[in-house]
Design a protein around this motif. Structure first.
Motif, mmCIF file in Angstrom:
data_model
loop_
_atom_site.group_PDB
_atom_site.id
_atom_site.type_symbol
_atom_site.label_atom_id
_atom_site.label_comp_id
_atom_site.label_asym_id
_atom_site.label_seq_id
_atom_site.Cartn_x
_atom_site.Cartn_y
_atom_site.Cartn_z
ATOM 1 N N SER A 98 31.444 -58.725 -21.042
ATOM 2 C CA SER A 98 30.544 -59.066 -22.152
ATOM 3 C C SER A 98 29.365 -58.114 -22.209
ATOM 4 C CB SER A 98 30.028 -60.506 -21.995
ATOM 5 O OG SER A 98 31.081 -61.408 -22.110
ATOM 6 N N SER A 99 28.818 -57.824 -21.039
ATOM 7 C CA SER A 99 27.671 -56.927 -20.970
ATOM 8 C C SER A 99 28.031 -55.528 -21.457
ATOM 9 C CB SER A 99 27.151 -56.868 -19.538
ATOM 10 O OG SER A 99 26.126 -55.915 -19.420
ATOM 11 N N CYS A 143 25.692 -55.834 -13.925
ATOM 12 C CA CYS A 143 26.148 -56.880 -13.014
ATOM 13 C C CYS A 143 26.506 -56.259 -11.673
ATOM 14 C CB CYS A 143 27.370 -57.605 -13.575
ATOM 15 S SG CYS A 143 27.089 -58.337 -15.184
ATOM 16 N N HIS A 170 32.420 -60.934 -10.965
ATOM 17 C CA HIS A 170 31.745 -61.301 -12.226
ATOM 18 C C HIS A 170 32.316 -60.505 -13.409
ATOM 19 C CE1 HIS A 170 28.910 -63.337 -9.625
ATOM 20 N NE2 HIS A 170 28.666 -62.201 -9.016
ATOM 21 N N ASN A 183 27.404 -51.340 -16.631
ATOM 22 C CA ASN A 183 27.078 -52.766 -16.592
ATOM 23 C C ASN A 183 26.053 -53.074 -15.501
ATOM 24 O OD1 ASN A 183 27.786 -54.884 -14.648
ATOM 25 N ND2 ASN A 183 29.867 -54.084 -14.704
ATOM 26 N N CYS A 242 34.046 -61.316 -16.161
ATOM 27 C CA CYS A 242 33.821 -61.802 -17.536
ATOM 28 C C CYS A 242 32.414 -61.429 -18.014
ATOM 29 C CB CYS A 242 34.040 -63.312 -17.616
ATOM 30 S SG CYS A 242 35.761 -63.770 -17.414
ATOM 31 N N LYS A 243 31.431 -61.655 -17.150
ATOM 32 C CA LYS A 243 30.041 -61.306 -17.485
ATOM 33 C C LYS A 243 29.909 -59.789 -17.656
ATOM 34 C CE LYS A 243 25.354 -62.009 -15.751
ATOM 35 N NZ LYS A 243 24.556 -62.547 -14.649
ATOM 36 N N ALA A 244 30.547 -59.035 -16.788
ATOM 37 C CA ALA A 244 30.480 -57.576 -16.872
ATOM 38 C C ALA A 244 31.123 -57.070 -18.163
ATOM 39 C CB ALA A 244 31.158 -56.945 -15.664
#
Length: 189
Positions: free
Chosen positions: A98-99, A110, A92, A108, A94-96
């Motif tokens: 952004s976070s 995630c 994950h 993060n 990309c999500k991490a």
């Protein structure tokens, strides 16, 4: 024999082709009939990479120009990109990312499981698979489950692959990989 390199500006390419015997291109240069008209001595067009979709094959054939490519020339790069994308998906990233930016550097939230001991599933065992998969089992201890009607069980076993039906592969997939093409009816070949 001289060399002409046109990385971004191709406006002068036609004048350089007037005395050229060979043309080596990547995907950015479109070798169409109009361009080939400027190349009376040209005998070969070499496409550095897979495919020749940027070369007008009919126009080249009419002028007696051979067209070649270098399949497999970028196999290691494709394998590295495949593994990188699969790891990014599994972790994950990309999500991490952004976070992390949104939280101003806080750790993060995630949580993703490690890739070790996970299952890699593949629909098809094409050239890209053979470039990518040999790295994964050793590096991550992954089981490989695949479906490919064109690979013999003996070859699969030799490679440490457990063959399965397409439904079994879909049901078991955690890190999916496809190494096959679609046919004219959009079905996997």
């Amino acid at each position: 024999m001289g060399n002409y390199h046109c990385r971004s500006d191709q406006r002068n390419l036609p004048e350089h082709l007037a005395t050229a015997d060979a043309l080596v291109v990547r995907s950015a240069v479109q070798v169409d009939g109009a361009l080939l008209e400027h190349a009376p001595k040209l005998r070969v067009v070499g496409r550095a990479g897979v495919g020749v979709d940027n070369v007008d094959l009919d126009a080249a054939t009419r002028k007696g120009i051979a067209v070649m490519n270098t399949p497999g020339g970028n196999a290691v790069a494709v394998a590295e990109q495949t593994l990188g994308m699969m790891l990014a998906m599994a972790r994950h990233l990309c999500k991490a990312d952004s976070s992390m930016h949104a939280e101003s550097g806080r750790r993060n939230p995630c949580k993703a499981p490690n890739c070790a001991l996970r299952r890699w599933v593949s629909v098809g065992l094409g050239k890209n698979w053979y470039g990518s998969c040999p790295f994964a089992p050793g590096a991550f201890g992954m089981e490989i489950l695949a479906h490919d009607p064109f690979v013999s069980p003996a070859v699969a076993k030799e490679q440490g692959i457990r063959m399965a039906t397409l439904d079994e592969v879909y049901a078991a997939g955690r890190l999916p990989h496809t190494a096959c093409r679609l046919d004219s009816t959009d079905h996997w070949q």
